[in-house]
Design an enzyme around this catalytic site. Structure first.
Site, mmCIF file in Angstrom:
data_model
loop_
_atom_site.group_PDB
_atom_site.id
_atom_site.type_symbol
_atom_site.label_atom_id
_atom_site.label_comp_id
_atom_site.label_asym_id
_atom_site.label_seq_id
_atom_site.Cartn_x
_atom_site.Cartn_y
_atom_site.Cartn_z
ATOM 1 N N ASP A 12 -8.516 20.503 -12.957
ATOM 2 C CA ASP A 12 -8.693 19.089 -12.997
ATOM 3 C C ASP A 12 -8.374 18.821 -15.154
ATOM 4 O O ASP A 12 -8.915 19.748 -15.882
ATOM 5 C CB ASP A 12 -9.814 18.728 -12.980
ATOM 6 C CG ASP A 12 -10.498 17.197 -13.435
ATOM 7 O OD1 ASP A 12 -9.498 16.923 -14.376
ATOM 8 O OD2 ASP A 12 -11.310 16.769 -12.968
ATOM 9 N N ARG B 77 0.600 -1.126 -0.280
ATOM 10 C CA ARG B 77 -0.126 -0.017 -0.551
ATOM 11 C C ARG B 77 1.547 1.017 0.215
ATOM 12 O O ARG B 77 0.551 1.896 -0.190
ATOM 13 C CB ARG B 77 -0.806 -0.070 0.685
ATOM 14 C CG ARG B 77 -2.291 1.062 1.273
ATOM 15 C CD ARG B 77 -2.797 0.859 2.337
ATOM 16 N NE ARG B 77 -3.011 0.009 3.122
ATOM 17 C CZ ARG B 77 -2.170 0.082 4.675
ATOM 18 N NH1 ARG B 77 -1.881 1.728 4.504
ATOM 19 N NH2 ARG B 77 -2.465 -0.841 5.549
ATOM 20 N N LYS C 16 -9.044 8.092 -19.203
ATOM 21 C CA LYS C 16 -9.572 9.008 -20.052
ATOM 22 C C LYS C 16 -8.604 9.063 -20.547
ATOM 23 O O LYS C 16 -7.441 8.329 -21.670
ATOM 24 C CB LYS C 16 -10.627 10.851 -19.770
ATOM 25 C CG LYS C 16 -11.307 10.520 -18.773
ATOM 26 C CD LYS C 16 -12.235 9.381 -19.373
ATOM 27 C CE LYS C 16 -13.617 9.629 -17.767
ATOM 28 N NZ LYS C 16 -13.774 10.833 -17.152
ATOM 29 N N TYR D 139 -16.942 18.298 -13.635
ATOM 30 C CA TYR D 139 -17.619 17.239 -13.444
ATOM 31 C C TYR D 139 -18.764 16.474 -12.681
ATOM 32 O O TYR D 139 -18.482 16.829 -11.432
ATOM 33 C CB TYR D 139 -16.391 16.189 -13.798
ATOM 34 C CG TYR D 139 -16.981 14.384 -13.773
ATOM 35 C CD1 TYR D 139 -17.286 14.644 -15.192
ATOM 36 C CD2 TYR D 139 -16.222 13.626 -11.982
ATOM 37 C CE1 TYR D 139 -17.361 12.455 -14.941
ATOM 38 C CE2 TYR D 139 -16.739 12.464 -12.580
ATOM 39 C CZ TYR D 139 -17.191 11.699 -14.200
ATOM 40 O OH TYR D 139 -17.617 10.593 -13.878
HETATM 41 C C1 LIG Z 1 -14.429 10.894 -15.623
HETATM 42 C C2 LIG Z 1 -13.622 12.291 -15.028
HETATM 43 C C3 LIG Z 1 -13.457 12.375 -13.913
HETATM 44 C C4 LIG Z 1 -13.411 11.060 -12.492
HETATM 45 O O1 LIG Z 1 -12.229 10.007 -13.230
HETATM 46 P P1 LIG Z 1 -12.758 8.536 -13.015
HETATM 47 O O2 LIG Z 1 -11.534 7.752 -13.485
HETATM 48 O O3 LIG Z 1 -13.751 8.257 -13.629
HETATM 49 O O4 LIG Z 1 -13.012 7.926 -11.470
HETATM 50 C C5 LIG Z 1 -13.132 13.594 -13.354
HETATM 51 N N1 LIG Z 1 -13.139 14.524 -14.010
HETATM 52 C C6 LIG Z 1 -13.526 14.484 -15.313
HETATM 53 C C7 LIG Z 1 -12.795 15.734 -15.707
HETATM 54 C C8 LIG Z 1 -13.734 12.877 -15.788
HETATM 55 O O5 LIG Z 1 -13.815 13.100 -16.974
#
Ligand SMILES: *Cc1c(COP(=O)(O)O)cnc(C)c1O
Length: 373
Positions: free
Chosen positions: A185, A63, A210, A114
């Site tokens: 983000d 961990r 993504k 998001y």
């Molecule tokens: C998909 C997404 C998230 C969350 O990510 P996960 O990997 O699905 O937990 C956060 N911010 C943005 C802009 C996203 O598109």
């Protein structure tokens, strides 16, 4: 704030060899996070499946660290210009950043951030942990005014799926004057198109699910910081809470990262061209494209019904949530109850992939032709 992780017997991993300022991002994407060049060493960092390590070393337990995570963290940290920690998902990274906010602290957040981020904040607010103030992130004066008394200013730019762009540098300066941390983000832009730390931002968050991983086959998140102390605090939270990535997921994400520049370039070129062609289509009342990245949002003039019809009619474009994969996909965002009511009912988010742009256009156009009036 403590610099060591509270659970780990030793400090977090040493500063990586990167970033090397002379290298361009595409070179970093290919070269960072590789093993030392000793005879017969593998070119790629292997997947280390280990729940524990022989005592007396730097890591001790699964961990607290893993060499496969470290390779990915070195590469992504070098791309963003900071120190990286990887997490089990984007939302695990989001939760870890929100955990920095003290009791009853104020968080400024774009109303079109998001949905998962908004839902986490709503949940924390409902339980009396913090307060949120929703802002229109394109209204810089309003965001600057909201910074007053804030503990954390959350930015997402471009926003998902409204594709609004924030003035990161101006807002960051105001937030710092007010004594607040700033997080961006950076999931949509990736470090190839936007490096928030260079604008003074304290933390960058990614859904590596993504573009970074890029093949719709892995779920992962990351936080990158400029400051070593903040890195240590967040590492301590990860050690304690355990929202750690799997070694195989880290390996897949690093493998994806090797082609990030090629994928982003191609997706962006396709998105630019499609946005231009879509602007002429009579089925649409609006085409949103911020001028960079691979996401285009379109609004069907006939609203929800036409948008759902479009989602069913395409043959190449896959009807699916998520984004940033090599394959093109599309989704009417308001099909999710959690999506903001200010997002148009007929808005379809296009995640433009790296296929041939004419094939993508032919498929989209013929589906759209069936959605006119
Ligand atoms: C998909 C997404 C998230 C969350 O990510 P996960 O990997 O699905 O937990 C956060 N911010 C943005 C802009 C996203 O598109």
């Amino acid at each position: 704030m403590a610099t060591d992780s509270p659970a780990s017997p030793t400090p977090s991993s040493p500063t990586p060899a990167f970033p090397t300022p002379a290298l361009k991002p595409s070179t970093i994407a290919v070269t960072a996070g590789r093993p030392a060049r000793t005879p017969d060493a593998p070119l790629n960092t292997p997947i280390t499946m280990a729940a524990t390590y022989v005592a007396g070393g730097e890591v001790e337990y699964g961990r607290y660290g893993n060499p496969t995570w470290t390779a990915l963290e070195d590469a992504l940290g070098a791309l963003e210009g900071g120190r990286c920690l990887t997490f089990a998902s984007g939302l695990a990274a989001v939760a870890t950043v929100l955990d920095l906010v003290g009791a009853d602290g104020k968080v400024v957040v774009p109303r079109h951030a998001y949905t998962g981020t908004i839902m986490q904040l709503g949940d924390l607010e409902a339980r009396g942990r913090l307060r949120t103030e929703l802002v229109d992130v394109t209204d810089t004066d309003a965001v600057v005014a909201a910074c007053d008394g804030a503990a954390l200013v959350w930015l997402e730019s471009p926003t998902n799926p409204a594709l609004e762009v924030a003035d990161i540098a101006t807002i960051t300066a105001a937030a710092h004057e007010a004594g607040a941390y700033v997080v961006v983000d950076n999931t949509f832009a990736t470090p190839l198109l936007q490096r928030p730390l260079e604008h003074g931002v304290d933390l960058v968050v990614h859904s590596a699910t993504k573009y970074l991983a890029g093949h719709s086959d892995v779920q992962m998140g990351a936080i990158v910081t400029r400051d070593d102390e903040l890195h240590g605090v967040l590492k301590g939270r990860r050690d304690l809470v355990g929202a750690i990535p799997g070694p195989f997921e880290a390996w897949l994400t690093l493998r994806g990262l090797r082609t990030l520049h090629l994928r982003v370039e191609r997706a962006q070129a396709n998105a630019e061209e499609l946005a231009r062609r879509l602007a002429e289509h009579p089925a649409l009342s609006e085409v949103r494209y911020p001028g960079f990245g691979g996401i285009v949002s379109i609004v069907l003039a006939q609203g929800e019904v036409a948008a759902d019809l479009l989602s069913r009619k395409t043959r190449l474009w896959i009807h699916a949530t998520s984004l940033g994969g090599v394959e093109s996909s599309l989704e009417r965002r308001r099909r999710w109850k959690a999506e903001a009511a200010t997002i148009p009912d007929g808005l379809v988010r296009l995640s433009v992939g790296i296929e041939d742009v004419d094939d993508l256009w032919d498929d989209l156009r013929s589906a759209l032709d069936g959605c006119v009036g």
